[in-house]
Design an enzyme around this catalytic site. Structure first.
Site, PDB file in Angstrom:
ATOM      1  N   LYS A  22      -6.121   2.557  -3.692  1.00  0.00           N
ATOM      2  CA  LYS A  22      -6.016   1.781  -2.456  1.00  0.00           C
ATOM      3  C   LYS A  22      -6.083   2.705  -1.241  1.00  0.00           C
ATOM      4  CE  LYS A  22      -5.519  -1.552   0.391  1.00  0.00           C
ATOM      5  NZ  LYS A  22      -4.458  -2.451   0.744  1.00  0.00           N
ATOM      6  N   SER A  26       0.869  -1.176   0.000  1.00  0.00           N
ATOM      7  CA  SER A  26       0.000   0.000   0.000  1.00  0.00           C
ATOM      8  C   SER A  26       0.904   1.224   0.000  1.00  0.00           C
ATOM      9  CB  SER A  26      -0.919  -0.016   1.224  1.00  0.00           C
ATOM     10  OG  SER A  26      -1.894  -1.028   1.100  1.00  0.00           O
TER      11      SER A  26
END
Lengths: 295, 295, 295, 295
Positions: free
Chosen positions: A171, A97
């Protein structure tokens, strides 16, 4: 055609994702190399799934390098260690991420060495990884994605969302929406608790109604009302994700007063509750702010 | 035992709810009286569903009086008109999205006349009403609720959430959570749009991931991305509901910075976009604040 | 000892600041070189104040180079154009409202060429510059600051606030506090206007009371209540400053939910009211959000 | 013409305000009656300032009744105790930081008894009261105000701001602006502290610049940086005032996302730091949220 895949980072997500790759290459006659900062974990993975535990320098043999590390900083570190040693024509798929601007910088650096880059973070948690049903949001060249689509054995859904960095941006926004939805639900439940409402009953109707979200349906009943807050994903990492989202907002000259406020509230939760707690424990700060427990 | 029910307010929700009551009393040998501010609507309801259109004064014959009006103010008005005329032992069930303090005041007033009161707002929309699957969140005396449970023919789920006013409080919080979730999703999508991300793709992964909520799954794809914003529930009423939630927070001496912020943002949307627009059009203000369309 | 100073950027602030330098070097037997993107402005400055209008390449003769440009990006551009050409031992003093991370990067780059860097943004507006009473907040090496203190002819107060970048950080926070104070006052006055309160009377007591701030004492009475919004400092630049503050917060892993929200509200104002409007016109968005004028 | 004044509530503000009244009536041949919930305080006041300590029932002799109590609830209590016993033509001046809707209700109730009501909260603190320089913001009938203007011996400035309740509304907004300005300054300083900036230096330039406000000029240097947080005004009362402001915003259908957010943050501070702490201790919550001290 047999393929050599490499997977860097065998954490809560990386472990089952690399297991999916190993099953896949076993079936297709390829290889899956696995590397982890602590070697023992890689050895254990190899024993359990038939992957090959290697030193970092050995991943240069791979056609596709996957990384799944805590933040873009750790990705920078391994890229630096491998700089100039990867195969020309290889593809680096970063499932961290990460930060969109890091993706753009990393992609530019790798491109000079003839290596393509996709930012490809995943959603679905460890259980989704074990089931091979993760959602993957991919930023970068669509043609490069087509070339590696068959390697994404951990994915149930692969969506190309835009240019390099777009995967990380989506994300970060996804996780921050979850963070907003959880925090707001915590606030609402805390206020109701102070008025004497039964919170199990309240959640039952919210989840039958329009107020429902992923946190009201799963996280809060399973982790907060139970007072268990079991550690599966660190609060500090969610605070980092919300910070990435705030950066996306700023870089885009966008206006997102709610996301920005909530990013700061999660940072506060990481300071007060502890960055190492489960992310659901952010609601402990909501509880302190209200002098009440959500139970 | 045959029952006489009355239903006050045949709006978007009241019309199909009263229809369910009429079907129920037809089957059980009872009566359903319907009243509406404009008489024509009541006459049409009677023709279509076999209810009986009546003047307001005639609802005094009912065992149970349901009300479903825009705000607690309109409920005050009809209660005043009927003051002292209702049967002792009757039960008033207010399905309005009302104010908890109004519920407490109204319940006290009716109690002096021997009439019980339940605040019983519903969730599920006109379609849920037509299907008889509404979720009903009830505040008030649990024994009173048991006595009328069989009359709630429009309900798929009936949950007793607490004392008088608790039903309204839970409804206001539910709607405000929806409002928060929608606004935050709008902010996130607007920021992504400014960075060139494909919003349909972004929503696809968000809805496969942890960022999902009722608005990302239904409202935004159906109403916002399509640019249709079809009117089913007025933005001004959602702003009112968020204001009720803010009042719940204040009265409980709770701390809810996100809910309070969002309540004010919906009030702003009502001022700028128009209180009469569909509630999904609140995201038009998000669009203006970002100089971009969510499409 | 006679000194050669250079000043880059003759905007609303730079023009009078460079004029102070020219007066100072005239008195002390030194020189002040001035450069501006449009040469005519530099020529006019030379005629009016006895400075010397030069091409950018000529500022390499200076002992001290001051820059005062819209953003750190323009500073990067002129630094690139002068790279490797400045005197060893020179000092670059950047009075731009710049970004702390740019300061750190620029300082490191100049240090490799033997040039020192101070971030030294100013506060006090064009009038403070004309009066030579600006407050200067300086980040960087304290010894370097001592060496150039005598050159800061535009300053009424010089405060060393920390290491490189600290000056920019303090400036961004200062401007954002002003932005918060103005926005909050706008919200309060809009709410009072909607209740029929006389806003001149309200401001009179606020300014005699604890609610007072720079915006309630000067900006709002002079620019908003008069409906004039005269352009002296662009809203877009204040939105940029608030964005820098949000970056300071994020980089420091700090929690500042109010500053973060307000940064996004000013970005919204820049989108809706126009980035080129006076910064006081941000309250036009508050007015739209409230359906009322602050007058 | 000699006047009989009564003062109810000898707290931190009421004590010196009543002292001003006593000096004034001593000079003009009138009387000042004082009442306090604990009689000892009234006796002490009488000994020190020549006022007359009385039972509550004795204030019915007064031409003007001043009240200065913690909240509108305590004012309701004393009004109820005196209901129907006050002189017709008397004027009740409530200097409490009360609620606008309470003012409207109280004014209507007193009007039925021939007693006028002004809401007249004050600003300036105990020191302003001792100096007789308080700012008084008055809601109600302007003609009534003219009739009692000579009695306001504690006032340096008297401003008529609107109809009944407007005084309370302006006071609540004033206090909430102070609360916003203090909180935002706390956030900014906490972020700067985390980056290593010297906070005394930062405050020096902020107070020479546009970021300055009452809290940066006085409260934070005197109470927070010193780590003393001396109790002069309870945090719980400021949280109550911010709640009143939130009510003003809601009742006016205004949009004030920053004021609403901050109202909830002060409520959180009251829960976490303690409602009985000094209001400057709200910044202790900011400190906890940032893992740093503001010193």
């Amino acid at each position: 055609m047999s393929r050599t895949l490499a997977f860097l980072g065998l954490g809560a997500m990386g472990w089952p994702m690399a297991a999916q790759l190993a099953r896949h290459t076993t079936e297709t006659g390829g290889r899956t190399l696995v590397w982890n900062r602590t070697r023992e974990k890689a050895d254990a993975h190899a024993r359990e799934f038939g992957s090959e535990a290697v030193e970092l320098s050995a991943v240069t043999a791979a056609d596709v390098i996957f990384s799944c590390l805590p933040t873009s900083t750790e990705v920078d570190d391994v890229m630096l260690a491998l700089d100039g040693k990867l195969r020309e024509g290889a593809v680096w798929i970063d499932c961290t991420s990460g930060q969109p601007e890091a993706a753009r910088r990393q992609a530019a650096g790798l491109a000079q060495r003839g290596v393509a880059f996709l930012d490809a973070p995943v959603s679905g948690g460890p259980m989704g990884a074990e089931a091979g049903t993760l959602a993957v949001m991919v930023g970068g060249d669509a043609a490069v994605l087509e070339g590696v689509r068959g390697d994404l054995a951990f994915a149930g859904k692969v969506v190309h969302v835009g240019a390099t960095g777009a995967g990380f941006a989506v994300k970060a926004i996804n996780n921050t929406l979850m963070a907003v939805n959880m925090w707001a639900a915590g606030e609402g439940l805390a206020a109701l608790a102070r008025t004497g409402v039964d919170l199990h009953a309240a959640l039952e109707v919210i989840n039958a109604g329009s107020g429902r979200s992923y946190p009201t349906e799963t996280l809060i009943p399973q982790r907060v009302l139970t007072r268990e807050f079991p550690l599966t994903f660190q609060l500090g990492l969610l605070a980092k994700d919300a910070g990435i989202a705030a950066g996306v907002v700023q870089d885009a000259r966008a206006s997102a007063p709610v996301l920005m406020q909530v990013a700061s509230l999660y940072r506060a939760a990481a300071h007060t509750v502890g960055a190492g707690a489960d992310y659901s424990a952010a609601l402990r700060l909501v509880e302190q702010m209200n002098g009440v427990e959500i139970k």
